[in-house]
Scaffold this motif. Structure first.
Motif, PDB file in Angstrom:
ATOM      1  N   HIS A  48       0.373  -3.219   4.456  1.00 55.15           N
ATOM      2  CA  HIS A  48      -0.321  -2.581   5.558  1.00 55.15           C
ATOM      3  C   HIS A  48      -1.277  -1.543   5.013  1.00 55.15           C
ATOM      4  O   HIS A  48      -1.182  -1.102   3.868  1.00 55.15           O
ATOM      5  N   VAL A  90      -2.072  -5.105   9.339  1.00 57.30           N
ATOM      6  CA  VAL A  90      -0.815  -5.561   8.759  1.00 57.30           C
ATOM      7  C   VAL A  90      -1.014  -7.013   8.334  1.00 57.30           C
ATOM      8  O   VAL A  90      -1.592  -7.801   9.078  1.00 57.30           O
ATOM      9  N   ASN A 133       8.531  -3.444   4.969  1.00 58.26           N
ATOM     10  CA  ASN A 133       7.742  -3.130   3.781  1.00 58.26           C
ATOM     11  C   ASN A 133       8.018  -4.077   2.617  1.00 58.26           C
ATOM     12  O   ASN A 133       7.350  -4.021   1.606  1.00 58.26           O
ATOM     13  N   ILE A 192       7.277  -1.342  10.099  1.00 56.43           N
ATOM     14  CA  ILE A 192       6.833  -2.456   9.262  1.00 56.43           C
ATOM     15  C   ILE A 192       7.940  -2.817   8.278  1.00 56.43           C
ATOM     16  O   ILE A 192       8.557  -1.942   7.680  1.00 56.43           O
ATOM     17  N   ARG A 218      -4.694   1.353   6.412  1.00 53.22           N
ATOM     18  CA  ARG A 218      -5.446   2.017   7.483  1.00 53.22           C
ATOM     19  C   ARG A 218      -6.846   2.285   6.970  1.00 53.22           C
ATOM     20  O   ARG A 218      -7.041   2.677   5.819  1.00 53.22           O
ATOM     21  N   ASN A 259      -5.539   0.428  11.910  1.00 55.17           N
ATOM     22  CA  ASN A 259      -4.485  -0.142  11.077  1.00 55.17           C
ATOM     23  C   ASN A 259      -4.664  -1.638  10.922  1.00 55.17           C
ATOM     24  O   ASN A 259      -5.294  -2.287  11.755  1.00 55.17           O
ATOM     25  N   GLN A 270      -6.786  -9.314   4.056  1.00 57.55           N
ATOM     26  CA  GLN A 270      -7.077  -7.960   4.537  1.00 57.55           C
ATOM     27  C   GLN A 270      -8.375  -7.945   5.335  1.00 57.55           C
ATOM     28  O   GLN A 270      -8.445  -7.333   6.391  1.00 57.55           O
TER      29      GLN A 270
END
Length: 173
Positions: free
Chosen positions: A132, A11, A127, A125, A134, A9, A109
């Motif tokens: 976020h 964030v 949002n 999270i 994965r 993951n 990212q």
């Protein structure tokens, strides 16, 4: 249970990127809240491909910053996924905004630490502020549970979501 391979993951604080953009270029910092752009999206929730027109960032009536995260990661040119509106009075400014924000998003990212959740852990999270994702995982016999929650400082429920339990599945394989 934990995925044996992949599934890390990440964030990213989208609101911080908006502040950074505004500090570097005040014109873009204002434009990100005021200039609607058209975003092309591909939904896993059964709606398929669609378009959404809105500014890349907005504020709720309570002052919370809400940052949209268009998927500019799977294309070479961010304008494939986000473009100036057809009736934009200044498509050049919109394009500059899109490219600058996409570059910040991609770098954030790439630089974001990756982490894995373990069995029984829950990731919560905001949002509105964060985005976020994965990395791909290779264990298709896992189940992902998504829970939506709203506070009084958020926007209202989406039109197709009713309070209470829903039997709707987001994605069926």
């Amino acid at each position: 249970r934990a995925c044996q391979q992949g599934g890390e993951n990440f964030v990213v604080d989208g609101a911080a990127l908006v502040q950074e953009l505004a500090a570097e270029d005040p014109e873009l910092g204002e434009a990100i809240f005021s200039r609607p752009v058209t975003q092309v999206y591909y939904s896993v929730t059964a709606t398929g491909k669609g378009e959404w027109t809105a500014p890349l960032a907005s504020k709720t009536p309570f002052g919370r910053v809400q940052v949209l995260c268009p998927n500019v990661f799977e294309c070479d040119d961010p304008l494939e996924r986000v473009r100036p509106c057809a009736d934009s009075p200044s498509p050049e400014l919109d394009e500059r905004l899109i490219r600058a924000f996409a570059a910040k998003m991609r770098k954030a990212q790439d630089d974001a630490p990756r982490f894995r959740t373990s069995e029984g852990q829950t990731l919560v999270i905001d949002n509105y502020r964060m985005w976020h994702g994965r990395e791909p995982f290779y264990s298709l016999d896992r189940t992902l549970w998504r829970v939506w929650a709203w506070t009084v400082s958020g926007n209202e429920l989406p039109p197709d979501v009713q309070p209470g339990r829903s039997e709707r599945r987001d994605c069926e394989v």
